[in-house]
Design a protein around this motif. Structure first.
Motif, PDB file in Angstrom:
ATOM      1  N   GLY A 274       0.808  -1.210   0.000  1.00  0.00           N
ATOM      2  CA  GLY A 274       0.000   0.000   0.000  1.00  0.00           C
ATOM      3  C   GLY A 274       0.840   1.258   0.000  1.00  0.00           C
ATOM      4  N   VAL A 275       1.964   1.231   0.724  1.00  0.00           N
ATOM      5  CA  VAL A 275       2.861   2.392   0.735  1.00  0.00           C
ATOM      6  C   VAL A 275       3.521   2.564  -0.627  1.00  0.00           C
ATOM      7  CG1 VAL A 275       4.979   3.345   1.749  1.00  0.00           C
ATOM      8  CG2 VAL A 275       3.259   2.283   3.228  1.00  0.00           C
ATOM      9  N   GLN A 276       3.939   1.454  -1.230  1.00  0.00           N
ATOM     10  CA  GLN A 276       4.543   1.527  -2.560  1.00  0.00           C
ATOM     11  C   GLN A 276       3.581   2.118  -3.597  1.00  0.00           C
ATOM     12  OE1 GLN A 276       5.830  -2.651  -2.944  1.00  0.00           O
ATOM     13  NE2 GLN A 276       7.830  -1.836  -3.503  1.00  0.00           N
ATOM     14  N   ALA A 277       2.300   1.846  -3.409  1.00  0.00           N
ATOM     15  CA  ALA A 277       1.300   2.297  -4.389  1.00  0.00           C
ATOM     16  C   ALA A 277       1.022   3.789  -4.306  1.00  0.00           C
ATOM     17  CB  ALA A 277       0.004   1.517  -4.185  1.00  0.00           C
ATOM     18  N   ASP A 278       1.433   4.429  -3.217  1.00  0.00           N
ATOM     19  CA  ASP A 278       1.202   5.864  -3.057  1.00  0.00           C
ATOM     20  C   ASP A 278       2.224   6.632  -3.890  1.00  0.00           C
ATOM     21  OD1 ASP A 278       1.283   8.584  -2.015  1.00  0.00           O
ATOM     22  OD2 ASP A 278       0.052   7.849  -0.351  1.00  0.00           O
ATOM     23  N   PRO A 279       1.793   7.491  -4.820  1.00  0.00           N
ATOM     24  CA  PRO A 279       2.742   8.196  -5.696  1.00  0.00           C
ATOM     25  C   PRO A 279       3.650   9.171  -4.964  1.00  0.00           C
ATOM     26  CG  PRO A 279       0.521   9.067  -5.977  1.00  0.00           C
ATOM     27  CD  PRO A 279       0.397   7.833  -5.123  1.00  0.00           C
ATOM     28  N   ASN A 280       3.301   9.509  -3.727  1.00  0.00           N
ATOM     29  CA  ASN A 280       4.111  10.462  -2.962  1.00  0.00           C
ATOM     30  C   ASN A 280       5.129   9.787  -2.044  1.00  0.00           C
ATOM     31  OD1 ASN A 280       2.644  12.782  -3.924  1.00  0.00           O
ATOM     32  ND2 ASN A 280       0.966  12.144  -2.575  1.00  0.00           N
ATOM     33  N   LEU A 281       5.133   8.452  -2.049  1.00  0.00           N
ATOM     34  CA  LEU A 281       5.974   7.721  -1.109  1.00  0.00           C
ATOM     35  C   LEU A 281       6.890   6.742  -1.824  1.00  0.00           C
ATOM     36  CD1 LEU A 281       3.241   6.831   1.568  1.00  0.00           C
ATOM     37  CD2 LEU A 281       4.808   8.795   1.573  1.00  0.00           C
ATOM     38  N   THR A 282       7.918   6.311  -1.134  1.00  0.00           N
ATOM     39  CA  THR A 282       8.824   5.290  -1.645  1.00  0.00           C
ATOM     40  C   THR A 282       9.183   4.333  -0.516  1.00  0.00           C
ATOM     41  OG1 THR A 282      10.897   4.923  -2.870  1.00  0.00           O
ATOM     42  CG2 THR A 282      10.956   6.591  -1.153  1.00  0.00           C
ATOM     43  N   VAL A 283       9.595   3.135  -0.874  1.00  0.00           N
ATOM     44  CA  VAL A 283      10.001   2.127   0.109  1.00  0.00           C
ATOM     45  C   VAL A 283      11.380   1.611  -0.268  1.00  0.00           C
ATOM     46  CG1 VAL A 283       9.474  -0.120   1.148  1.00  0.00           C
ATOM     47  CG2 VAL A 283       7.607   1.423   0.528  1.00  0.00           C
ATOM     48  N   VAL A 284      12.263   1.542   0.725  1.00  0.00           N
ATOM     49  CA  VAL A 284      13.589   0.957   0.496  1.00  0.00           C
ATOM     50  C   VAL A 284      13.809  -0.152   1.512  1.00  0.00           C
ATOM     51  CG1 VAL A 284      14.646   2.973  -0.576  1.00  0.00           C
ATOM     52  CG2 VAL A 284      14.650   2.757   1.913  1.00  0.00           C
ATOM     53  N   ALA A 285      14.635  -1.108   1.167  1.00  0.00           N
ATOM     54  CA  ALA A 285      14.870  -2.273   2.015  1.00  0.00           C
ATOM     55  C   ALA A 285      16.271  -2.257   2.590  1.00  0.00           C
ATOM     56  CB  ALA A 285      14.660  -3.561   1.217  1.00  0.00           C
ATOM     57  N   GLY A 286      16.378  -2.704   3.825  1.00  0.00           N
ATOM     58  CA  GLY A 286      17.681  -2.847   4.475  1.00  0.00           C
ATOM     59  C   GLY A 286      17.650  -4.065   5.379  1.00  0.00           C
ATOM     60  N   GLY A 287      18.671  -4.208   6.189  1.00  0.00           N
ATOM     61  CA  GLY A 287      18.694  -5.315   7.137  1.00  0.00           C
ATOM     62  C   GLY A 287      19.073  -6.634   6.501  1.00  0.00           C
ATOM     63  N   GLY A 288      18.686  -7.725   7.133  1.00  0.00           N
ATOM     64  CA  GLY A 288      19.038  -9.068   6.685  1.00  0.00           C
ATOM     65  C   GLY A 288      20.122  -9.708   7.524  1.00  0.00           C
ATOM     66  N   LEU A 289      20.761  -8.913   8.410  1.00  0.00           N
ATOM     67  CA  LEU A 289      21.821  -9.466   9.254  1.00  0.00           C
ATOM     68  C   LEU A 289      21.262 -10.236  10.445  1.00  0.00           C
ATOM     69  CD1 LEU A 289      24.255  -6.393   9.444  1.00  0.00           C
ATOM     70  CD2 LEU A 289      24.531  -8.445   8.036  1.00  0.00           C
ATOM     71  N   GLY A 290      20.058  -9.862  10.856  1.00  0.00           N
ATOM     72  CA  GLY A 290      19.504 -10.423  12.079  1.00  0.00           C
ATOM     73  C   GLY A 290      18.582 -11.602  11.840  1.00  0.00           C
ATOM     74  N   TYR A 291      17.809 -11.929  12.860  1.00  0.00           N
ATOM     75  CA  TYR A 291      16.920 -13.081  12.775  1.00  0.00           C
ATOM     76  C   TYR A 291      15.768 -12.894  13.750  1.00  0.00           C
ATOM     77  CZ  TYR A 291      19.550 -14.279  16.978  1.00  0.00           C
ATOM     78  OH  TYR A 291      20.137 -14.235  18.215  1.00  0.00           O
ATOM     79  N   TYR A 292      14.770 -13.754  13.604  1.00  0.00           N
ATOM     80  CA  TYR A 292      13.632 -13.785  14.525  1.00  0.00           C
ATOM     81  C   TYR A 292      13.275 -15.235  14.774  1.00  0.00           C
ATOM     82  CZ  TYR A 292       9.752 -11.439  16.894  1.00  0.00           C
ATOM     83  OH  TYR A 292       8.906 -10.923  17.842  1.00  0.00           O
ATOM     84  N   GLY A 293      12.786 -15.513  15.962  1.00  0.00           N
ATOM     85  CA  GLY A 293      12.459 -16.893  16.257  1.00  0.00           C
ATOM     86  C   GLY A 293      11.735 -17.045  17.572  1.00  0.00           C
ATOM     87  N   ILE A 294      11.662 -18.298  18.017  1.00  0.00           N
ATOM     88  CA  ILE A 294      11.003 -18.654  19.266  1.00  0.00           C
ATOM     89  C   ILE A 294      12.084 -19.067  20.258  1.00  0.00           C
ATOM     90  CG2 ILE A 294       9.274 -20.119  20.361  1.00  0.00           C
ATOM     91  CD1 ILE A 294       8.314 -20.759  17.422  1.00  0.00           C
ATOM     92  N   THR A 295      12.264 -18.277  21.298  1.00  0.00           N
ATOM     93  CA  THR A 295      13.191 -18.647  22.356  1.00  0.00           C
ATOM     94  C   THR A 295      12.443 -19.508  23.371  1.00  0.00           C
ATOM     95  OG1 THR A 295      14.483 -16.617  22.081  1.00  0.00           O
ATOM     96  CG2 THR A 295      14.691 -17.767  24.180  1.00  0.00           C
ATOM     97  N   ILE A 296      13.007 -20.662  23.678  1.00  0.00           N
ATOM     98  CA  ILE A 296      12.388 -21.589  24.617  1.00  0.00           C
ATOM     99  C   ILE A 296      13.235 -21.630  25.885  1.00  0.00           C
ATOM    100  CG2 ILE A 296      11.681 -23.985  25.017  1.00  0.00           C
ATOM    101  CD1 ILE A 296      11.404 -24.238  21.933  1.00  0.00           C
ATOM    102  N   ASN A 297      12.601 -21.450  27.010  1.00  0.00           N
ATOM    103  CA  ASN A 297      13.319 -21.446  28.278  1.00  0.00           C
ATOM    104  C   ASN A 297      13.679 -22.878  28.659  1.00  0.00           C
ATOM    105  OD1 ASN A 297      14.336 -21.105  30.837  1.00  0.00           O
ATOM    106  ND2 ASN A 297      12.676 -19.792  31.560  1.00  0.00           N
ATOM    107  N   ILE A 298      14.973 -23.213  28.481  1.00  0.00           N
ATOM    108  CA  ILE A 298      15.403 -24.573  28.813  1.00  0.00           C
ATOM    109  C   ILE A 298      16.213 -24.626  30.108  1.00  0.00           C
ATOM    110  CG2 ILE A 298      15.382 -25.219  26.386  1.00  0.00           C
ATOM    111  CD1 ILE A 298      18.415 -25.229  26.427  1.00  0.00           C
TER     112      ILE A 298
END
Length: 539
Positions: A274-298
């Motif tokens: 939706g943001v990309q579709a707005d003629p007044n806005l732009t989107v750029v990508a960054g990151g990729g170094l990190g991660y996301y997940g489920i931490t389990i208390n062991i």
């Protein structure tokens, strides 16, 4: 294994209110990613002087103290007011920032000499020199409240050689040191401000930077203004930066579209289109170094930095059940269903393109039949209760509910408990959780994705993992200069961590930055931290 029709139907039936408008849903094809980070970094349009830039953050940072801070949103603010000894550039190459050159390292790797910029002032007018650097580095590495201790654990002494030179004495060679000094461990604080407010520095932080701290309203906004003392003041065009805390991704995107903010960080993948579709806005990508997940208390019985101890939950006590829990998950389907295919599914903390990632690291596919067998073999009565703590934003709640539906097929009964983002971190540190949705923004050197996160008694090792098969190769890799040998050692550590499953990694995050097309000069690199030192309104 293809997802069952029953699972697909269950995911489709999740409340639509959890799916932010403007996204595409989980189609069979992966949507095209927005423009690359080079597009942002290559925006060299001239900018006007003056003005205020309003920037929407997706969460409220924790304390703005480089020694204690642990959040990505805090790093975003620091990037524009607290410079470091080193930084990265658009190619993720380490470069000097407050240092005047890359470090000089002795033959045995145990002495590191750092030359400093001269004629630099902190934002309170105090002179930046080697004494100030020593004071900050010693605070980072020795203060009992510091979260940087593990980052600088190899440093045994900081010596002032002369006003523009410091020497770091190490207990062993530590190859990732420059990378550590390119993050919070390398941020240098005003000694005058530290002396005045040591324990509460974060309430009114003073560093070297293009902008200086003015005020903070908890849960609402953080205000910075252009620094009169910055050594490269001619580059800085904006008068003021105002960070507005807008947790809801729909509201964040709506504020960007309305012009109430001119930049919005970490757009939810469901709002990117939706943001990309707005003629007044732009989107750029960054990151990729990190991660996301489920931490389990062991084994986090008394806190992440304390001695590991016994936990009472079935999932925490049984590696078999944790394997079953992981086998019930379909990472590709999670990416499509929750993130419109805009992330990178993976089961390891090493980025897919990391030079330190061994090629033989493979991820298990979803296998509900095997998961059920493991659950049955465990002898634990089903359904097995699991409390999953999630940040309370819509996207994380959506992810938690998808996990809930997937693992139900294998015999788990996941209940979702939500809390504010910073509260989930506090629960993680204290060990007051069963399973936790949690991520890490990532570092250029892989050591920064492992040490302190999966090694014994690390402050961010919320699972409580503690095993020589993890600790030893990570320590050896940090002392090794050969990238191939480091990759081999890291692979051994990650394989062992994968057996313990204190963290079930799901994907590598990409960060999507939304901006008004009137904004120019923003630097957005692989660390996902928008830099506004040269930003302003396009002339």
């Amino acid at each position: 294994m293809r997802p069952s029709p029953r699972l697909v139907a269950a995911l489709a039936a999740l409340p639509l209110a959890l799916v932010a408008c403007g996204g595409g849903g989980g189609g069979s094809s992966t949507p095209a990613a927005p423009p690359s980070i080079a597009d942002a970094s290559a925006d060299n349009r001239p900018v006007k002087g003056g003005g205020t830039l309003n920037v929407a953050l997706n969460a409220d940072p924790d304390a703005l103290d480089p020694s204690t801070a642990t959040t990505l949103v805090g790093r975003e603010v620091f990037a524009n007011m607290c410079e470091k000894l080193y930084d990265i550039d658009a190619t993720a190459t380490l470069i000097p920032q407050l240092a005047s050159a890359l470090p000089e390292v002795s033959g045995d790797g145990k002495e590191v000499t750092i030359k400093l910029r001269e004629g630099v002032k902190f934002n309170d007018g105090t002179a930046f020199d080697a004494e100030a650097v020593k004071k900050s580095l010693d605070r980072h590495r020795t203060w009992e409240k510091s979260a940087r201790q593990a980052d600088l654990a190899a440093v045994s002494k900081v010596t002032v050689v002369d006003p523009s030179t410091v020497r770091l004495t190490l207990t062993q060679a530590f190859t990732p040191l420059t990378a550590q000094l390119a993050d919070r461990a390398g941020m240098i604080m005003s000694p005058k401000a530290l002396d005045a407010n040591e324990d509460n520095f974060g309430a009114s932080p003073v560093c070297v930077g293009p902008f200086t701290f003015v005020s903070r309203t908890s849960g609402s906004q953080i205000v910075l203004e252009r620094s009169a003392d910055y050594y490269d003041a001619a580059k800085v065009k904006l008068d003021q930066l105002v960070y507005k805390i807008i947790v809801d991704p729909n509201v964040r995107a709506a504020n960007l579209k309305s012009g109430d903010v001119q930049v919005a960080d970490q757009l939810a993948t469901t709002t990117v289109k939706g943001v990309q579709a707005d003629p007044n806005l732009t989107v750029v990508a960054g990151g990729g170094l990190g991660y996301y997940g489920i931490t389990i208390n062991i084994a986090n019985a008394e806190g992440s930095t304390e001695q590991p101890g016994a936990v009472s939950t079935a999932l925490g006590k049984s590696p078999q059940l944790r394997e079953a829990f992981e086998l019930a998950l379909d990472r590709d389907l999670i990416n499509k269903t929750v993130y419109n295919g805009l992330y990178e599914p993976d089961c390891f903390p090493a980025p897919l393109d990391s030079p330190f990632r061994a090629k033989d690291l493979q991820c298990p596919k979803r296998d509900v039949a095997k998961a059920k067998q493991l659950v049955q073999a465990s002898g634990v009565p089903t359904p097995i209760p699991v409390t999953l703590t999630s940040p309370n934003d819509a996207t994380n709640v959506r992810l938690a509910q998808v996990i809930q539906q997937m693992t139900k097929e294998a015999g788990f009964n996941v209940s979702v408990q939500t809390a504010e983002f910073v509260s989930t971190l506090e629960q993680g540190k204290s060990g007051k959780f069963d399973a936790l949705l949690n991520g890490w923004s990532g570092r250029v050197d892989l050591d920064g994705n492992l040490t302190n996160l999966v090694t014994s008694r690390g402050s961010n090792n919320y699972s409580g993992m503690s095993d020589p098969g993890i600790d030893d190769p990570i320590k050896q890799a940090a002392a090794e200069s050969d990238p191939a040998k480091r990759a081999e050692l890291y692979a051994a550590a990650m394989k062992k961590a994968a057996e313990l499953r204190g963290v079930v990694y799901l994907y590598h995050s990409k960060y999507y930055l939304g901006m008004s097309k009137t904004v120019a000069g923003v630097q957005y690199f692989q660390d996902g931290l928008p830099r506004f030192v040269t930003a302003g309104i396009a002339a």
